[in-house]
Design an enzyme around this catalytic site. Sequence first.
Site, short mmCIF file in Angstrom:
data_model
loop_
_atom_site.label_atom_id
_atom_site.label_comp_id
_atom_site.label_asym_id
_atom_site.label_seq_id
_atom_site.Cartn_x
_atom_site.Cartn_y
_atom_site.Cartn_z
CG ASP A 265 0.31 -0.78 6.17
OD1 ASP A 265 0.83 -0.75 5.04
OD2 ASP A 265 -0.72 -1.41 6.42
CE LYS B 53 1.99 -8.14 6.92
NZ LYS B 53 0.76 -7.48 7.35
CD GLN C 99 -1.98 -8.12 9.62
OE1 GLN C 99 -0.77 -7.92 9.52
NE2 GLN C 99 -2.76 -8.26 8.57
#
Length: 303
Positions: free
Chosen positions: A120, A53, A97
């Site tokens: 997200d 990322k 994450q």
Amino acid sequence: MSNILDGRKLAQEIELILQQTIESGLEFAKRPPGLAVLRVGSDPASGVYVNYKEKACERIGVRSFAKHLKEDISQEELVEIIQSLNQEKNVDGILLQLPLPAHLDEASLLSSIDPDKDADGLHPLNLGRLIKGEKGPRSCTPAGVMALLSQNNVEIEGKRAVVVGRSILVGKPMALMLEAANATVTIAHSRTKDLPSLTREADLLVVAAGKPHLIGKNHVRENSVVIDVGIHRLPPDQEKLAESKKTKLCGDVKTFEIEDKVAAYSPVPGGVGPMTVTMLLANTVDRWQKHCGITLTISHLLP
Ligand code: NAP
């Protein structure tokens, strides 16, 4: 021969669009888009994903505010970090994450992210928007699957779709996005009886079970489309396969069994993985345009 749904190639094409979008908006915005990926502890797979990322941010001109936090960070300390990123004007997207160490409460941490910076799409407000069919940031992996399907002209409307897996990260939002695109969707999970008969009904099968090689030729219908979300190291007894395929990775699908039976499939690696990273960038650039008052130009890439 089946059609391979090449996520790597599509991800590169979308990245180019995002890079150009940033370049053309910079003069007006006076700052690049900013993304904060928070990694907690030392889970090695998370380390690899966060690295991808960060490199992707660098490639297209997104400023990274990534933080690697200690394994034993307290809930309160982590909430404080998230709240300060919520306030930081140069940050457009925040991603926590997963998975997190067991002592942390994932649900309340996800809820503490500003829904407007939720890169997200896992904040309850954004999941609610998805259920209601309202615009909002979408979870990156299922969004990547939708882009892979639409950009390869895979018809979804009116099709019978089966999603294997019901996690909040992948399976549930995937099913909702397919339903929003007018598929008739069934979700399968670990208690589903006779999985092969169910998955054989699918015109479109999305597998996100996290079980290496769960799906083989008896699970798929001829001429269907199969998307493999799973990603694993190949079991040691399958090293021969690794040699022939030149990869040590595999998915939830035995590609070597289905590749001649189905109409199209996504490979592992090179299918959903790169698309997930690209949709994270797309969500961040979309937020940046919104925060800086620039006309939204990439919404068509997002489901
Ligand atoms: P997860 O949270 O472990 O969820 C797995 C789901 O699969 C659960 O709903 C589980 O059912 C179901 N399941 C497990 N065994 C099954 C079986 N034998 N038959 C039918 N259903 C079964 O995993 P996840 O986070 O959704 O991730 C799934 C996979 O995708 C993992 O391999 C992960 O590494 C991969 N992934 C890849 C990307 C990418 O970018 N490529 C991104 C995210 C995840 P229950 O609910 O009944 O337990």
